[in-house]
Design an enzyme around this catalytic site. Structure first.
Site, PDB file in Angstrom:
ATOM      1  N   GLU A 112       0.827  -1.212   0.000  1.00 48.52           N
ATOM      2  CA  GLU A 112       0.000   0.000   0.000  1.00 48.52           C
ATOM      3  C   GLU A 112       0.860   1.260   0.000  1.00 48.52           C
ATOM      4  O   GLU A 112       0.539   2.248  -0.657  1.00 48.52           O
ATOM      5  CB  GLU A 112      -0.951  -0.021   1.198  1.00 48.52           C
ATOM      6  N   GLU A 132      -3.964 -10.102   3.448  1.00 45.92           N
ATOM      7  CA  GLU A 132      -4.987  -9.785   4.454  1.00 45.92           C
ATOM      8  C   GLU A 132      -6.113 -10.814   4.571  1.00 45.92           C
ATOM      9  O   GLU A 132      -6.485 -11.200   5.675  1.00 45.92           O
ATOM     10  CB  GLU A 132      -5.587  -8.394   4.203  1.00 45.92           C
TER      11      GLU A 132
END
Lengths: 258, 251
Positions: A112, A132
């Site tokens: 990210e 995730e």
């Protein structure tokens, strides 16, 4: 600079921000996220800085964020205390160009952070992924929004839903990185790109970044208006006059950022 | 037919050819060329004999080197420059052409050159083509829509790298990132463009135009709204075909 988890190096017009917790995969804890926020504020206030390079020390770029820390945080406070979103928003908010020099794996919040940069280059050993969903959570530092805007919906959905990492060659193929280089060449290559960016007119570079990034959140006619207005504003700069003069005289332009 | 000074407009078998014709200035887009393009595009779109347009550059060196820098700074003020930009919105008009447009690109396609090609629907290039948005190198940003059209065509990550560094790329890299659709040898460029034109002309012409419209309007809408536009255009098409309209070219 009194940072504990990152290294802030200013070399002339380039700031190198290195994530520096190599023994634990440069994972982003709250302290590191806050230091990145602080560093980005300092960069914004420093008119000399023209390019930022984000990288990691050691073998990996960044393997995610420190989830253990978050367990004790109340849901209401999560927005302000999520290291993934704090760090990526800080970098995304910079108005100068940002290069991600991805020296190894970039996973979760690490990916990210890289997605918040403008230009991504990586070393051959790097892997990219969002693990995730295998932990029952989703990316929370903008990954579900920025990845599809960079590689398109198809590949982004696959990466986020399956949680399977991809290697550097695949990242190049899908447009996630614009260059793959041997690890020992990464710094040199980043410096080369930074050098090129510095040779351009600084206000124009910032406006170009704004036109592309903000324009993608608008309809095409709105984006075209933004582009035109920024371009008319640029016509009032000294750099633009110098740029045209230098072009006509067939010499290299000397930009001052004015 | 050709009363133009900076472009050549020709028609042949349903195809309209617009040739950027200032080869000694590498087909740089000057005010005159902008005015002539502004005039010719609606003519192309309104002409029932024309089904598709091909845009190309005259001369050996390239498609177009971009805006004519010798004319920069000739507007009396920024406010007037802005007013003129929207009084005759050439790039908006380019994107508003309802018929398909093909750009046949050889040699240099820089700045407004590649931006013009990005207003077209299909881009075919010869293997010697070079693409770039060099504006930041002269204190500018792209102003013919490039900062908006390019990220909508190619991977945005690649786009911003190209715009921020102002570097040029070759035809193979341009194809890899999705900027162009085909790379051919220089000698085959026009036959490839015409082959593509004929393929598109063999389809239902109203269908081709509605498909173009659905894609372009849809990209500015939410998915739900885009699906609605698609459905409306489909219904319109069906009722037109049902009413006996000739949407296929006459053989």
């Amino acid at each position: 600079m009194p940072y504990k988890t990152i290294i802030f190096e200013k070399k002339e017009k380039v700031v190198w921000l290195s994530l520096n917790r190599p023994r634990i995969g440069n994972t982003i804890n709250l302290e590191m996220a806050n230091e990145l926020v602080d560093a980005c504020l300092a960069i914004k206030e420093d008119d000399e800085v023209r390019v930022v390079v984000v990288t990691g020390t050691g073998k990996v770029f960044c393997s995610g964020f420190d989830i253990a820390e978050l367990r004790s945080v109340a849901a209401d406070n999560l927005k302000q205390m999520n290291p993934a979103s704090l760090s990526s928003n800080a970098v995304a908010g910079l108005d100068c160009p940002v290069i991600a020099a991805i020296n190894g794996d970039a996973l979760g919040a690490g990916l990210e952070l890289a997605l918040s940069c403008d230009i991504r280059i990586c070393s051959q050993n790097a892997h990219f992924g969002f693990p995730e969903t295998s932990y029952g959570i989703i990316p929370s530092g903008g990954g579900t929004q920025r990845l599809p805007r960079i590689v398109g919906r198809g590949k982004a959905a696959e990466m986020i839903i399956t949680a399977e990492p991809i290697d550097a060659a695949e990242a190049y193929r899908v447009g996630l990185v614009s260059r793959v280089v041997p690890k020992q060449k990464l710094r040199e290559e980043s410096e080369k790109i930074a050098g090129k960016l510095i040779s351009r007119a600084p206000i124009a570079v910032r406006y170009a970044k704004e036109a592309v990034n903000k324009g993608l959140d608008m309809t095409l006619p709105q984006g075209l208006r933004l582009e035109a207005d920024l371009s008319f504003l640029l016509q009032t700069t000294k750099d633009r006059a110098e740029g045209i003069q230098a072009f006509l005289e067939k010499r290299k332009a000397q930009f001052k950022g004015e | 037919m050709n009363a133009f000074e900076t472009i050549i407009y020709e028609k042949k078998e349903g195809i309209a050819y617009i040739t950027l014709n200032r080869p000694r200035a590498l087909n740089a887009v000057n005010i005159r060329m902008r005015d002539e393009l502004y005039e010719v595009l609606p003519a192309l779109d309104d002409d029932p004999q024309v089904m598709i347009g091909i845009i190309k550059g005259a001369g050996d060196k390239g498609f177009s080197a971009g805006a004519d820098i010798t004319e920069f700074g000739t507007a009396p003020s920024q406010a007037i420059a802005r007013q003129v930009r929207w009084e005759r919105d050439l790039w908006g008009q380019f994107m508003g052409v309802s018929k398909p447009l093909i750009a046949a690109i050889h040699g240099f396609a820089l700045g407004a050159g590649i931006e013009m090609a990005m207003c077209c629907d299909i881009r075919i290039a010869s293997d010697d083509a070079r693409f770039g948005l060099p504006e930041v190198g002269i204190g500018m940003i792209p102003t013919a829509g490039g900062s908006q059209t390019m990220p909508r065509l190619v991977w945005p990550g690649m786009c911003i790298a190209n715009i921020l560094t102002g570097e040029t790329i070759g035809a193979v890299e341009a194809m890899r990132i999705g900027l162009i659709h085909r790379v051919v040898k220089r000698a085959d460029l026009m036959s490839a463009a015409e082959g593509m034109a004929k393929l598109i002309m063999s389809r239902g012409q109203l269908a081709v135009r509605y498909a173009k419209q659905a894609i372009n309007r849809g990209l500015d809408l939410s998915l739900e709204q885009g699906l609605e536009v698609e459905g409306e255009l489909f219904a319109l098409l069906l009722s037109t075909v049902g009413a006996g309209a000739t949407t296929y070219p006459r053989k």
